[in-house]
Scaffold this motif. Structure first.
Motif, mmCIF file in Angstrom:
data_model
loop_
_atom_site.group_PDB
_atom_site.id
_atom_site.type_symbol
_atom_site.label_atom_id
_atom_site.label_comp_id
_atom_site.label_asym_id
_atom_site.label_seq_id
_atom_site.Cartn_x
_atom_site.Cartn_y
_atom_site.Cartn_z
ATOM 1 N N ALA A 181 0.849 -1.187 0.000
ATOM 2 C CA ALA A 181 0.000 0.000 0.000
ATOM 3 C C ALA A 181 0.884 1.235 0.000
ATOM 4 C CB ALA A 181 -0.902 0.010 1.236
ATOM 5 N N THR A 182 0.404 2.264 -0.669
ATOM 6 C CA THR A 182 1.072 3.559 -0.655
ATOM 7 C C THR A 182 0.176 4.544 0.081
ATOM 8 O OG1 THR A 182 2.215 3.120 -2.732
ATOM 9 C CG2 THR A 182 2.003 5.431 -2.066
ATOM 10 N N ILE A 183 0.726 5.160 1.094
ATOM 11 C CA ILE A 183 0.007 6.181 1.852
ATOM 12 C C ILE A 183 0.538 7.537 1.374
ATOM 13 C CG2 ILE A 183 -0.556 7.070 4.149
ATOM 14 C CD1 ILE A 183 -1.427 4.143 3.769
ATOM 15 N N PRO A 184 -0.279 8.297 0.631
ATOM 16 C CA PRO A 184 0.195 9.603 0.144
ATOM 17 C C PRO A 184 0.256 10.632 1.274
ATOM 18 C CG PRO A 184 -2.056 9.188 -0.597
ATOM 19 C CD PRO A 184 -1.606 7.954 0.147
ATOM 20 N N ALA A 185 1.025 11.685 1.053
ATOM 21 C CA ALA A 185 1.198 12.738 2.066
ATOM 22 C C ALA A 185 -0.119 13.411 2.431
ATOM 23 C CB ALA A 185 2.209 13.768 1.588
ATOM 24 N N THR A 186 -1.093 13.356 1.541
ATOM 25 C CA THR A 186 -2.399 13.964 1.827
ATOM 26 C C THR A 186 -3.341 12.977 2.487
ATOM 27 O OG1 THR A 186 -3.155 13.359 -0.376
ATOM 28 C CG2 THR A 186 -2.239 15.571 -0.101
ATOM 29 N N GLY A 187 -2.880 11.757 2.665
ATOM 30 C CA GLY A 187 -3.735 10.722 3.239
ATOM 31 C C GLY A 187 -4.520 10.046 2.128
ATOM 32 N N PRO A 188 -4.741 8.735 2.235
ATOM 33 C CA PRO A 188 -5.467 8.026 1.181
ATOM 34 C C PRO A 188 -6.962 8.315 1.254
ATOM 35 C CG PRO A 188 -4.945 6.529 2.957
ATOM 36 C CD PRO A 188 -4.311 7.857 3.302
ATOM 37 N N GLU A 189 -7.615 8.165 0.124
ATOM 38 C CA GLU A 189 -9.070 8.317 0.066
ATOM 39 C C GLU A 189 -9.748 7.220 0.878
ATOM 40 O OE1 GLU A 189 -10.942 10.753 -1.403
ATOM 41 O OE2 GLU A 189 -9.019 11.750 -1.630
ATOM 42 N N GLY A 190 -9.150 6.090 0.953
ATOM 43 C CA GLY A 190 -9.690 4.931 1.659
ATOM 44 C C GLY A 190 -9.033 3.694 1.082
ATOM 45 N N LEU A 191 -8.296 3.010 1.898
ATOM 46 C CA LEU A 191 -7.611 1.798 1.439
ATOM 47 C C LEU A 191 -8.619 0.669 1.328
ATOM 48 C CD1 LEU A 191 -4.595 2.135 3.864
ATOM 49 C CD2 LEU A 191 -4.542 2.522 1.400
ATOM 50 N N SER A 192 -8.415 -0.189 0.369
ATOM 51 C CA SER A 192 -9.294 -1.340 0.197
ATOM 52 C C SER A 192 -8.431 -2.558 -0.089
ATOM 53 C CB SER A 192 -10.267 -1.095 -0.960
ATOM 54 O OG SER A 192 -11.109 -2.205 -1.114
ATOM 55 N N PHE A 193 -8.575 -3.586 0.750
ATOM 56 C CA PHE A 193 -7.810 -4.813 0.583
ATOM 57 C C PHE A 193 -8.771 -5.962 0.368
ATOM 58 C CE2 PHE A 193 -5.116 -2.161 3.365
ATOM 59 C CZ PHE A 193 -4.038 -2.007 2.506
#
Length: 152
Positions: free
Chosen positions: A131-143
Motif C-alpha cells: 500500500a502507498t500512503i500519500p502525504a495527503t492521506g489516502p481516500e480509503g484503502l481497500s484490501f
C-alpha cells in the motif's frame, strides 16, 4: 592515585544513561483508514500490520478490522495515522485451535492460537500486498483477500 567522589560518579552515570531517554523521535503522520474483505465479504478481527519499505521513517502501522471490515491505522497506541510512504501489508486473523473466537485477554503463546488466513498474507517474504500512503492521506484503502489466493 586519585579516588573519584561516588556522588560525582553517580551523577555522571545518570546523565549519560539518560541521554536520549524520553526524547522520542516523532514523524508527521496522516490519517489512513479503509476496508478489508475476504472473498468479497467484510471480515472482522483481522490484524493489519504495515511494514515500512525503503526510505520510510517510523515504525509502520497497525489496525484491527471491525465487524464491517473497516479499520483505522495507527503508528503507536497514542498516535493515530501513519507516516506517508510505501508499505508491505501483512494480515492475520487469530482463532482458538477449535476455530472459536479468541477470548479477551488470551495470550497467543498460551492459547496456541491459529491464523485463519492463508499464510501468504502474513509472511513478510511472501506477502503480495503493498500500500502507498500519500502525504495527503489516502481516500480509503481497500484490501481484497482470498481464502484461496492464486485460484480463480
Amino acid at each position: 592515585m586519585q579516588i573519584f567522589n561516588p556522588l560525582v560518579c553517580s551523577v555522571a552515570i545518570l546523565i549519560l544513561a539518560s541521554i536520549g531517554c524520553g526524547s522520542s523521535t516523532t514523524y508527521d503522520v496522516v490519517a489512513a483508514s479503509g476496508t478489508v474483505m475476504l472473498d468479497n465479504k467484510p471480515i472482522e478481527g483481522v490484524s493489519l500490520t504495515l511494514i515500512p519499505q525503503a526510505g520510510i521513517k517510523g515504525r509502520g502501522g497497525y489496525a484491527t478490522s471491525a465487524s464491517d471490515g473497516t479499520f483505522t491505522l495507527q503508528s503507536a497506541p497514542e498516535v493515530m495515522g501513519v507516516v506517508p510512504g510505501n508499505y508491505m501489508v501483512l494480515f492475520r486473523k487469530y482463532a482458538m485451535p477449535d476455530g472459536s473466537p479468541v477470548p479477551p485477554g488470551t495470550s497467543a503463546a498460551d492459547a496456541d492460537l491459529i491464523n485463519q488466513l492463508p499464510e501468504i498474507y502474513s509472511h513478510p517474504e511472501k506477502s503480495p500486498i503493498y500500500a502507498t500512503i500519500p502525504a495527503t492521506g489516502p481516500e480509503g484503502l481497500s484490501f481484497e483477500l482470498s481464502s484461496r489466493p492464486g485460484k480463480r
